[in-house]
Design an enzyme around this catalytic site. Sequence first.
Site, PDB file in Angstrom:
ATOM      1  N   ARG A 115       0.853  -1.177   0.000  1.00 42.43           N
ATOM      2  CA  ARG A 115       0.000   0.000   0.000  1.00 42.43           C
ATOM      3  C   ARG A 115       0.895   1.235   0.000  1.00 42.43           C
ATOM      4  NH1 ARG A 115      -3.315  -2.899  -1.361  1.00 42.43           N
ATOM      5  NH2 ARG A 115      -5.384  -3.424  -0.536  1.00 42.43           N
ATOM      6  N   HIS A 162      -1.118  -0.001  -9.847  1.00 42.04           N
ATOM      7  CA  HIS A 162      -1.731  -0.953  -8.911  1.00 42.04           C
ATOM      8  C   HIS A 162      -2.262  -2.182  -9.667  1.00 42.04           C
ATOM      9  CE1 HIS A 162      -3.918  -1.333  -4.780  1.00 42.04           C
ATOM     10  NE2 HIS A 162      -3.540  -2.505  -5.240  1.00 42.04           N
ATOM     11  N   GLU A 170      -4.659   7.139  -5.090  1.00 41.94           N
ATOM     12  CA  GLU A 170      -4.758   6.441  -6.371  1.00 41.94           C
ATOM     13  C   GLU A 170      -6.045   6.845  -7.085  1.00 41.94           C
ATOM     14  OE1 GLU A 170      -4.361   2.227  -5.736  1.00 41.94           O
ATOM     15  OE2 GLU A 170      -2.357   2.428  -4.898  1.00 41.94           O
TER      16      GLU A 170
HETATM   17  C1  8YV Z   1      -6.792  -5.522  -5.172  1.00 42.46           C
HETATM   18  C2  8YV Z   1      -4.881  -5.443  -3.801  1.00 42.46           C
HETATM   19  O1  8YV Z   1      -7.391  -6.786  -5.154  1.00 42.46           O
HETATM   20  O2  8YV Z   1      -5.430  -7.591  -3.070  1.00 42.46           O
HETATM   21  C3  8YV Z   1      -5.113  -6.435  -2.732  1.00 42.46           C
HETATM   22  O3  8YV Z   1      -4.985  -6.027  -1.558  1.00 42.46           O
HETATM   23  O4  8YV Z   1      -4.384  -4.397  -3.559  1.00 42.46           O
HETATM   24  C4  8YV Z   1      -5.321  -5.741  -5.171  1.00 42.46           C
HETATM   25  O5  8YV Z   1      -4.987  -7.026  -5.561  1.00 42.46           O
HETATM   26  C5  8YV Z   1      -7.275  -4.767  -6.363  1.00 42.46           C
HETATM   27  O6  8YV Z   1      -6.652  -3.564  -6.390  1.00 42.46           O
HETATM   28  C6  8YV Z   1      -8.776  -4.594  -6.255  1.00 42.46           C
HETATM   29  O7  8YV Z   1      -9.368  -5.278  -7.249  1.00 42.46           O
END
Ligand code: 8YV
Length: 322
Positions: A237, A285, A266
């Site tokens: 993150r 992302h 984002e």
């Molecule tokens: C999210 C992510 O799934 O799994 C996570 O924590 O950050 C990504 O894989 C995606 O951004 C939302 O679809």
Amino acid sequence: MKPKVIVYRKTYDQVLELLREQCEVIYFESVDSSNQTAFYDHLKDAHALFGAGMKVDKDLLDKAPNLKVVSNVSVGYDNLDLAELRVRDILATNTKGSLDETVADTMFGLMLTVARRISELDQFVKKGEWKANIPEELFGVDVHHKTIGIIGMGGIGSAIAKRAYHGFGMRVIYHNRSRNSDAEELYKAEYQTLEDLLKEADFVCNMAPLTAQTEKLIGEREFGLMKKSGIFVNGSRGAVVDEEALYRALKEKHILAAGIDVYQVEPIHAEHPLLTLPNLVTLPHIGSATAETRLAMGLLAAESLLEGLNGGVPGTAIVVSQ
Ligand code: 8YV
């Protein structure tokens, strides 16, 4: 009477079909100011929420008195107020285990792209600048047999360690809230304090989840501890990193280069200073963004939701009802 599920993020037909076998599904491909009123209207009698990234806090939960399950289509769950969910006896689930390999592939792709300057050299060729043998100032650095420091040795961190140890002959060091004996046995991973990891690693790979304890975990002091030849990559993150400190570390060459897939805000604004840096590779992302993996995540999240609605506690449970 079928339980009512609100899906608030675009997902696959197979996932919707699975949910519709047992639930009334209200489907929003996304929720914004144009349909927020409709979303909140449905929330009043919804029994479950399905999606990724929406802030599920007191304000939202106060509008959803019948909610029983919140299913995050993500491994990260920093968008969930766990205390509010727990006190309301609402089950929360994520998609842990379904995206580890894909995110690890992305992180290694990012590391290799940064280390061997692949983005920069791709543009060099496409702009017709390749006129003779490549001068040393355009050389990258080796990845194989170097030391990788993994911050956060969970499922994704372990998949990264596997690639590093078996694929690239790297020495694996790691920092984590707790020891990971499997990684230590399988990949000869060595537990280090964060400070020692930052000093020793050639590649620092952050996969620490965002929590109150890890917000801005990597800042000016931490970048200052890294080798000047060090490369930093972030795949968890953006808020785990102090972006202003990252900018200064790259601009002032306290570290060699970096690669990031996540940002404090984002999408990152096109005018953001980070995007002016030649020694920073950026991705939007896309860590888990392959069709295969996003479908697997959606199906797992749907199965978890249905199990929760039927009174079960799925293996993906984060907050277990009292
Ligand atoms: C999210 C992510 O799934 O799994 C996570 O924590 O950050 C990504 O894989 C995606 O951004 C939302 O679809």
